[in-house]
Design a protein around this motif. Structure first.
Motif, PDB file in Angstrom:
ATOM      1  N   LEU A 169      62.622 -44.239 132.709  1.00 29.81           N
ATOM      2  CA  LEU A 169      62.536 -45.456 133.538  1.00 29.81           C
ATOM      3  C   LEU A 169      63.756 -45.650 134.428  1.00 29.81           C
ATOM      4  N   VAL A 170      64.946 -45.505 133.833  1.00 32.96           N
ATOM      5  CA  VAL A 170      66.171 -45.725 134.625  1.00 32.96           C
ATOM      6  C   VAL A 170      66.329 -44.597 135.631  1.00 32.96           C
ATOM      7  N   GLY A 171      66.008 -43.384 135.212  1.00 30.05           N
ATOM      8  CA  GLY A 171      66.112 -42.234 136.111  1.00 30.05           C
ATOM      9  C   GLY A 171      65.175 -42.376 137.295  1.00 30.05           C
ATOM     10  N   LYS A 172      63.952 -42.831 137.016  1.00 33.29           N
ATOM     11  CA  LYS A 172      62.969 -43.011 138.091  1.00 33.29           C
ATOM     12  C   LYS A 172      63.439 -44.112 139.053  1.00 33.29           C
ATOM     13  N   ALA A 173      63.993 -45.169 138.476  1.00 30.87           N
ATOM     14  CA  ALA A 173      64.480 -46.284 139.318  1.00 30.87           C
ATOM     15  C   ALA A 173      65.618 -45.807 140.208  1.00 30.87           C
ATOM     16  N   ALA A 174      66.450 -44.920 139.652  1.00 36.72           N
ATOM     17  CA  ALA A 174      67.566 -44.393 140.451  1.00 36.72           C
ATOM     18  C   ALA A 174      67.022 -43.513 141.583  1.00 36.72           C
ATOM     19  N   LYS A 175      66.035 -42.668 141.224  1.00 39.62           N
ATOM     20  CA  LYS A 175      65.484 -41.754 142.245  1.00 39.62           C
ATOM     21  C   LYS A 175      64.765 -42.535 143.347  1.00 39.62           C
ATOM     22  N   SER A 176      64.175 -43.679 142.963  1.00 43.15           N
ATOM     23  CA  SER A 176      63.410 -44.448 143.967  1.00 43.15           C
ATOM     24  C   SER A 176      64.320 -45.370 144.776  1.00 43.15           C
ATOM     25  N   GLY A 177      65.614 -45.371 144.403  1.00 41.23           N
ATOM     26  CA  GLY A 177      66.542 -46.196 145.181  1.00 41.23           C
ATOM     27  C   GLY A 177      66.663 -47.626 144.684  1.00 41.23           C
ATOM     28  N   LEU A 178      65.916 -47.957 143.601  1.00 45.30           N
ATOM     29  CA  LEU A 178      66.031 -49.334 143.065  1.00 45.30           C
ATOM     30  C   LEU A 178      67.375 -49.520 142.376  1.00 45.30           C
ATOM     31  N   LEU A 180      73.972 -47.801 127.197  1.00 43.84           N
ATOM     32  CA  LEU A 180      72.605 -47.286 127.363  1.00 43.84           C
ATOM     33  C   LEU A 180      71.580 -48.364 126.988  1.00 43.84           C
ATOM     34  N   VAL A 181      71.869 -49.083 125.915  1.00 40.52           N
ATOM     35  CA  VAL A 181      70.970 -50.167 125.482  1.00 40.52           C
ATOM     36  C   VAL A 181      70.875 -51.242 126.561  1.00 40.52           C
ATOM     37  N   MET A 182      72.031 -51.683 127.037  1.00 40.32           N
ATOM     38  CA  MET A 182      72.023 -52.797 127.995  1.00 40.32           C
ATOM     39  C   MET A 182      71.435 -52.379 129.333  1.00 40.32           C
ATOM     40  N   VAL A 183      71.750 -51.163 129.787  1.00 37.52           N
ATOM     41  CA  VAL A 183      71.215 -50.718 131.080  1.00 37.52           C
ATOM     42  C   VAL A 183      69.696 -50.620 131.020  1.00 37.52           C
ATOM     43  N   GLU A 184      69.160 -50.109 129.907  1.00 32.59           N
ATOM     44  CA  GLU A 184      67.698 -50.024 129.798  1.00 32.59           C
ATOM     45  C   GLU A 184      67.082 -51.426 129.794  1.00 32.59           C
ATOM     46  N   ALA A 185      67.685 -52.332 129.018  1.00 33.19           N
ATOM     47  CA  ALA A 185      67.132 -53.693 128.912  1.00 33.19           C
ATOM     48  C   ALA A 185      67.165 -54.410 130.255  1.00 33.19           C
ATOM     49  N   VAL A 186      68.213 -54.142 131.044  1.00 37.40           N
ATOM     50  CA  VAL A 186      68.362 -54.802 132.346  1.00 37.40           C
ATOM     51  C   VAL A 186      67.475 -54.133 133.397  1.00 37.40           C
ATOM     52  N   ALA A 187      67.532 -52.798 133.452  1.00 41.20           N
ATOM     53  CA  ALA A 187      66.818 -52.074 134.514  1.00 41.20           C
ATOM     54  C   ALA A 187      65.325 -52.357 134.473  1.00 41.20           C
ATOM     55  N   ARG A 188      64.738 -52.458 133.289  1.00 34.71           N
ATOM     56  CA  ARG A 188      63.294 -52.656 133.180  1.00 34.71           C
ATOM     57  C   ARG A 188      62.860 -54.026 133.701  1.00 34.71           C
ATOM     58  N   LEU A 189      63.808 -54.908 133.895  1.00 33.80           N
ATOM     59  CA  LEU A 189      63.474 -56.241 134.413  1.00 33.80           C
ATOM     60  C   LEU A 189      63.492 -56.286 135.938  1.00 33.80           C
ATOM     61  N   LEU A 190      64.021 -55.221 136.554  1.00 34.17           N
ATOM     62  CA  LEU A 190      64.131 -55.217 138.014  1.00 34.17           C
ATOM     63  C   LEU A 190      62.744 -55.050 138.627  1.00 34.17           C
ATOM     64  N   PRO A 191      62.438 -55.814 139.666  1.00 34.91           N
ATOM     65  CA  PRO A 191      61.129 -55.692 140.315  1.00 34.91           C
ATOM     66  C   PRO A 191      60.855 -54.245 140.733  1.00 34.91           C
ATOM     67  N   GLY A 192      59.666 -53.769 140.378  1.00 30.87           N
ATOM     68  CA  GLY A 192      59.268 -52.421 140.807  1.00 30.87           C
ATOM     69  C   GLY A 192      59.626 -51.332 139.823  1.00 30.87           C
ATOM     70  N   VAL A 193      60.402 -51.683 138.780  1.00 27.49           N
ATOM     71  CA  VAL A 193      60.813 -50.623 137.843  1.00 27.49           C
ATOM     72  C   VAL A 193      59.718 -50.309 136.835  1.00 27.49           C
ATOM     73  N   ILE A 194      59.116 -51.339 136.242  1.00 25.32           N
ATOM     74  CA  ILE A 194      58.010 -50.985 135.325  1.00 25.32           C
ATOM     75  C   ILE A 194      56.680 -51.260 136.023  1.00 25.32           C
ATOM     76  N   GLY A 195      55.680 -50.473 135.647  1.00 24.50           N
ATOM     77  CA  GLY A 195      54.387 -50.512 136.341  1.00 24.50           C
ATOM     78  C   GLY A 195      53.748 -51.884 136.303  1.00 24.50           C
ATOM     79  N   ASN A 196      53.690 -52.464 135.073  1.00 26.35           N
ATOM     80  CA  ASN A 196      52.933 -53.700 134.922  1.00 26.35           C
ATOM     81  C   ASN A 196      53.848 -54.853 134.516  1.00 26.35           C
ATOM     82  N   PRO A 197      54.368 -55.605 135.485  1.00 24.66           N
ATOM     83  CA  PRO A 197      55.295 -56.707 135.147  1.00 24.66           C
ATOM     84  C   PRO A 197      54.681 -57.730 134.196  1.00 24.66           C
ATOM     85  N   GLU A 198      53.346 -57.802 134.153  1.00 30.81           N
ATOM     86  CA  GLU A 198      52.712 -58.775 133.239  1.00 30.81           C
ATOM     87  C   GLU A 198      53.105 -58.479 131.790  1.00 30.81           C
TER      88      GLU A 198
END
Ligand SMILES: Nc1cc(-c2ccc3cc[nH]c3c2)n[nH]1
Length: 244
Positions: free
Chosen positions: A20-29, A150-168
């Motif tokens: 997830l974090v790697g993909k967000a980095a590659k996508s520029g998020l 690593l724990v905090m970055v994952e917990a934070v990054a997944r909250l960024l718009p566009g990082v996880i597929g289904n925000p619901e």
């Protein structure tokens, strides 16, 4: 969001290139920059530690490399300053609430300590120009800050718009909006090694399913985290229901 991480074990943070974090980095998020603290040492041994003032066991991380690293990455006269997060067992508890708060920051920097910790003057010095939070990820002791980052970055990054597929899905997680633990989840096959998916989940009755999930969330919270239940303040269907 820009993320800077300082560590004497930068390879520990390679996990940030994955998933997830790697993909967000590659996508520029995310703009993730990992720094080797030893790049700001000047002796042959690239020394980052020294004996504790006042005596005691172990070693303490010297302030000089940290000061130079912060000045290089976030110059005093720069256009902006990061919010500096310093993992420590002596910090304020990390939480989903703090994760949401950090997810709103444009620039985070994480200082990974090792040994007995970082000279306290580093946080004082940084605090003169940036917000500094000393944060604990739990009441247990690690050997360094990298795992906590690593724990905090994952917990934070997944909250960024566009990082996880289904925000619901964020809304129904443990420690999300309603303050309850999440309900148990199931998938196919409906029967597996003598264990069946609860019939209600196969009923197609969405109102019944929603009620069952809520009841399960309350039951789990009562069993595993009564402290959260007290904070939740909701009406438990019945003492027997929650405790059964
Ligand atoms: N919650 C928690 C943080 C830590 C931690 C954080 C940084 C360092 C540096 C040396 N030991 C450390 C331990 N342990 N547990």
């Amino acid at each position: 969001m820009r993320l800077d991480v300082f560590s004497i074990f930068p390879e520990y943070l390679a996990a940030l290139d994955l998933s997830l974090v790697g993909k967000a980095a590659k996508s520029g998020l995310l703009d993730v920059r990992v720094h080797d603290l030893r790049d700001w040492t000047h002796d042959r041994h690239r020394t980052v530690d020294d004996t504790p003032s006042g005596g005691g066991a172990g070693m303490v991380m010297k302030p000089e490399p940290w000061g130079e690293a912060l000045d290089a990455v976030a110059p005093v006269d720069g256009p902006a300053q990061p919010r500096l997060i310093v993992p420590t067992p002596a910090g304020r508890p990390f939480s989903q609430e703090l994760a949401y708060e950090l997810a709103a920051e444009p620039w985070l920097a994480f200082a990974c300590g090792r040994y007995e910790g970082i000279d306290a003057r580093v946080a004082e010095y940084a605090g003169e120009r940036m917000r500094v939070d000393e944060v604990s990820i739990g009441d247990y002791v690690l050997n360094g800050g990298e795992v906590a980052v690593l724990v905090m970055v994952e917990a934070v990054a997944r909250l960024l718009p566009g990082v996880i597929g289904n925000p619901e899905s964020l809304a129904e997680e443990s420690h999300s909006g309603d303050g309850l633990l999440e309900y148990p989840v199931y998938t196919k096959p409906t029967s597996w090694r003598g264990h069946d998916v609860p019939d209600v989940l196969l009923s197609g009755n969405h109102a019944l399913i929603a009620q069952w999930r809520h009841d399960q969330a309350v039951r789990r919270t009562a069993e595993r985290r009564p402290d959260l239940l007290a904070a939740w303040g909701g009406v438990v269907a019945g003492k027997d229901d929650a405790a059964a």
